[in-house]
Design a protein around this motif. Structure first.
Motif, PDB file in Angstrom:
ATOM      1  N   ASP A  48     102.404 -12.436  -1.238  1.00 57.65           N
ATOM      2  CA  ASP A  48     101.558 -12.620  -2.417  1.00 57.65           C
ATOM      3  C   ASP A  48     100.150 -13.078  -2.079  1.00 57.65           C
ATOM      4  O   ASP A  48      99.243 -12.951  -2.897  1.00 57.65           O
ATOM      5  N   LEU A  49      99.954 -13.627  -0.894  1.00 59.71           N
ATOM      6  CA  LEU A  49      98.636 -14.136  -0.499  1.00 59.71           C
ATOM      7  C   LEU A  49      98.591 -14.261   1.016  1.00 59.71           C
ATOM      8  O   LEU A  49      99.584 -14.642   1.644  1.00 59.71           O
ATOM      9  N   VAL A  50      97.438 -13.927   1.607  1.00 51.30           N
ATOM     10  CA  VAL A  50      97.219 -14.109   3.041  1.00 51.30           C
ATOM     11  C   VAL A  50      96.103 -15.127   3.224  1.00 51.30           C
ATOM     12  O   VAL A  50      95.009 -14.979   2.653  1.00 51.30           O
ATOM     13  N   ILE A  51      96.370 -16.178   3.995  1.00 55.40           N
ATOM     14  CA  ILE A  51      95.338 -17.136   4.397  1.00 55.40           C
ATOM     15  C   ILE A  51      95.000 -16.823   5.840  1.00 55.40           C
ATOM     16  O   ILE A  51      95.845 -16.955   6.727  1.00 55.40           O
ATOM     17  N   LEU A  52      93.775 -16.395   6.089  1.00 54.65           N
ATOM     18  CA  LEU A  52      93.425 -15.740   7.348  1.00 54.65           C
ATOM     19  C   LEU A  52      92.247 -16.434   8.020  1.00 54.65           C
ATOM     20  O   LEU A  52      91.155 -16.539   7.447  1.00 54.65           O
ATOM     21  N   ASP A  53      92.462 -16.912   9.236  1.00 52.82           N
ATOM     22  CA  ASP A  53      91.384 -17.520  10.019  1.00 52.82           C
ATOM     23  C   ASP A  53      90.457 -16.421  10.546  1.00 52.82           C
ATOM     24  O   ASP A  53      90.927 -15.366  10.996  1.00 52.82           O
ATOM     25  N   ILE A  54      89.154 -16.644  10.489  1.00 53.42           N
ATOM     26  CA  ILE A  54      88.211 -15.629  10.971  1.00 53.42           C
ATOM     27  C   ILE A  54      88.164 -15.579  12.490  1.00 53.42           C
ATOM     28  O   ILE A  54      88.237 -14.510  13.095  1.00 53.42           O
ATOM     29  N   MET A  55      88.054 -16.761  13.120  1.00 61.91           N
ATOM     30  CA  MET A  55      87.883 -16.804  14.577  1.00 61.91           C
ATOM     31  C   MET A  55      89.228 -16.922  15.270  1.00 61.91           C
ATOM     32  O   MET A  55      89.834 -17.991  15.320  1.00 61.91           O
ATOM     33  N   MET A  56      89.711 -15.795  15.809  1.00 58.76           N
ATOM     34  CA  MET A  56      90.972 -15.778  16.538  1.00 58.76           C
ATOM     35  C   MET A  56      90.827 -14.907  17.774  1.00 58.76           C
ATOM     36  O   MET A  56      90.052 -13.933  17.760  1.00 58.76           O
ATOM     37  N   PRO A  57      91.544 -15.217  18.852  1.00 54.96           N
ATOM     38  CA  PRO A  57      91.517 -14.338  20.031  1.00 54.96           C
ATOM     39  C   PRO A  57      92.219 -13.023  19.725  1.00 54.96           C
ATOM     40  O   PRO A  57      93.048 -12.922  18.822  1.00 54.96           O
ATOM     41  N   GLY A  58      91.869 -11.996  20.489  1.00 51.60           N
ATOM     42  CA  GLY A  58      92.472 -10.681  20.243  1.00 51.60           C
ATOM     43  C   GLY A  58      91.821 -10.032  19.041  1.00 51.60           C
ATOM     44  O   GLY A  58      90.602  -9.907  18.952  1.00 51.60           O
ATOM     45  N   ILE A  59      92.635  -9.649  18.057  1.00 53.27           N
ATOM     46  CA  ILE A  59      92.101  -9.065  16.831  1.00 53.27           C
ATOM     47  C   ILE A  59      91.534 -10.181  15.963  1.00 53.27           C
ATOM     48  O   ILE A  59      92.251 -11.108  15.584  1.00 53.27           O
TER      49      ILE A  59
END
Length: 231
Positions: A48-59
């Motif tokens: 229902d919702l994604v909380i997504l960090d911008i700065m991550m290794p890889g993708i």
């Protein structure tokens, strides 16, 4: 009420733990991913919702958001330590619905999550709908009950925020909407001057999807000094 599923995507275990504790205390079911690759593997229609960090290794979070938007309209809340307007605008342009800067308070997180979930499920609607449930203007058809938009007979993939902006404006085709009116109506939050950029980014995204020439828009028209209206 069904328990809502929230996917947390962050490479820092302490951030995931904070989010997990806060969200579970609010009655949400939490799924965790340590990077964008794992998030894309876990994502499905039940989220229902994604909380997504911008700065991550890889993708990166931005690239992960872009890939999510290829198949899903689930709301995305960006979580970032970056506070510059350019970083926020980039996240929204890539398909994010809102952003939350670290460090954040429990009340701020809860308010953003509730607002995104409410909008998503209010407009998500059913799988089928009769044709008289559509708003029509020129070559566009907008479903009044859930996110379904057609342009010249071709379905256009909009995020929930984009859909709500378009639906509101098409409902009142002669009305000029200021950025404040759009923000307070769609985001359902108090307007501040910094909210201008958020609205402008979503208008730009809508134009990219709806206009034949986004640089010379004819469907979503700017009235300088006043706001926007449907052409």
């Amino acid at each position: 009420m069904d328990q809502k599923n929230i996917l947390i995507v962050d490479d820092h275990p302490e951030i995931r733990e904070i989010l997990r504790v806060l969200l579970r205390s609010g009655g949400y079911h939490v799924i965790e991913a340590v990077n964008g690759t794992e998030a894309l593997e876990l994502l499905n229609q039940s989220i229902d919702l994604v909380i997504l960090d911008i700065m991550m290794p890889g993708i990166s979070g931005l690239k992960t958001c872009e890939k999510i938007r290829e198949d899903y309209n689930v709301p995305i809340l960006f979580l970032t330590a970056k506070t510059q307007d350019s970083d926020k605008s980039m996240g929204l342009l890539m398909g994010g619905d809102d952003y939350l800067a670290k460090p954040f308070s429990h009340s701020e997180l809860t308010a953003r999550v509730k607002a995104l979930l409410r909008r998503y499920h209010e407009y998500k609607g059913k799988d089928t709908v009769e044709r008289d449930h559509y708003l029509r203007i020129a070559d566009m058809q907008i479903n009044k009950d859930f996110n379904e938009v057609f342009l010249n007979g071709e379905e256009i993939n909009l995020t929930e925020i984009e859909y709500q902006i378009l639906r509101l404006m098409v409902s009142y085709p002669r009305k000029i909407f200021s950025t404040q009116m759009l923000y307070e109506s769609v985001w359902n939050e108090p307007y501040f001057y910094t909210s201008n950029g958020t609205v402008m980014v979503h208008i730009r995204k809508l134009r990219l999807k709806l206009e034949d020439d986004p640089q010379n828009p004819k469907r979503i028209v700017t009235v300088w000094g006043k706001g926007y209206h449907i052409g």
